[in-house]
Design an enzyme around this catalytic site. Sequence first.
Site, PDB file in Angstrom:
ATOM      1  N   ILE A 155      -4.714  10.892  10.882  1.00 41.81           N
ATOM      2  CA  ILE A 155      -3.787  11.253  10.185  1.00 41.81           C
ATOM      3  C   ILE A 155      -3.951  11.877   8.867  1.00 41.81           C
ATOM      4  CG2 ILE A 155      -1.528  10.559   8.954  1.00 41.81           C
ATOM      5  CD1 ILE A 155      -1.622  10.295  11.774  1.00 41.81           C
ATOM      6  N   SER A 170       1.854   3.388  -2.344  1.00 42.61           N
ATOM      7  CA  SER A 170       1.726   4.574  -3.492  1.00 42.61           C
ATOM      8  C   SER A 170       1.043   5.735  -3.046  1.00 42.61           C
ATOM      9  CB  SER A 170       0.751   3.758  -4.748  1.00 42.61           C
ATOM     10  OG  SER A 170      -0.576   3.498  -4.445  1.00 42.61           O
ATOM     11  N   TYR A 173     -13.249  -3.057  10.806  1.00 41.10           N
ATOM     12  CA  TYR A 173     -11.778  -2.256  10.960  1.00 41.10           C
ATOM     13  C   TYR A 173     -11.103  -2.461  12.288  1.00 41.10           C
ATOM     14  CZ  TYR A 173      -8.464   1.228   9.684  1.00 41.10           C
ATOM     15  OH  TYR A 173      -7.313   1.926   9.307  1.00 41.10           O
ATOM     16  N   ALA A 174     -11.986  -2.476  13.599  1.00 41.91           N
ATOM     17  CA  ALA A 174     -11.341  -2.349  14.704  1.00 41.91           C
ATOM     18  C   ALA A 174     -10.977  -3.962  15.089  1.00 41.91           C
ATOM     19  CB  ALA A 174     -12.381  -1.829  15.830  1.00 41.91           C
ATOM     20  N   ALA A 175     -11.758  -4.636  14.601  1.00 44.42           N
ATOM     21  CA  ALA A 175     -11.299  -6.352  14.753  1.00 44.42           C
ATOM     22  C   ALA A 175     -10.110  -6.600  13.973  1.00 44.42           C
ATOM     23  CB  ALA A 175     -12.514  -7.122  14.408  1.00 44.42           C
ATOM     24  N   GLY A 202       0.753  -1.295  -0.112  1.00 47.43           N
ATOM     25  CA  GLY A 202      -0.069  -0.010   0.131  1.00 47.43           C
ATOM     26  C   GLY A 202       0.742   1.381  -0.021  1.00 47.43           C
TER      27      GLY A 202
END
Length: 248
Positions: free
Chosen positions: A190, A16, A157-159, A14
């Site tokens: 971010i 790029s 996402y959290a898992a 990832g």
Amino acid sequence: MNSLLVNKAAIVTGGSRGIGFGIAKLFAEHGANVQIWGINEEAGKSAAQDLSDKTGSKVSFALVDVSKNDMVSAQVQKFLAEYGTIDVVVNNAGITRDSLLMRMSEEEWSSVIDTNLGSIYNVCSAVIRPMIKARSGAIVNISSIVGLRGSPGQTNYAAAKAGIIGFSKALSKEVGSKNIRVNCIAPGFIDTDMTKGLSDNLKNEWLKGVPLGRVGTPEEIAMAALFLASNQSSYITGQVLSVDGGMA
């Protein structure tokens, strides 16, 4: 050119754009030969060429879907044939499919788990044997503050991000005796394309929970990755470095 990673062979998934691009750039500036992995060939080749031109280091792109085990394994063999070794791996590739659990589809769950967590297994299982053979290596897995404290609408996402932390701690104990270090970075809020898409109201709500009162930058995550990838952190493994302005 700085010198923390001179002649080291590094893979950044990832890489790029966003955090991954920032990491690939800093590694190249420190003398590493970097290969960016991704699924957008045009963006990846452009990023690699840009970094090669600006840093003078060898930066290449490989079209790899890290959720596909056979694709990952094949590219690792190609990488070894070209560079002879794998010194550093940064697992950064990830996606979001946000939804409240009561509305989340099986596809939304599975795609995030397969890409964000399954890819960690795919990449690490492919690189660990050559690292053991070399008795050297540094793996940096990009988790998230969401994996530490959760976030509504992001159970998938959290898992996945919490799973990355557990995976990394376990693997660090398996391979530490072979001089291979495995660590995590847990970024907070971010400034990336992902966060640029948020509404101003949501951004302001997030910032209320950041003691330093600002959004972080990909370059700040890259500095943490450089530290964990280099001999500057030679006695650190199995750790989670939160780079979040104090949110955690």
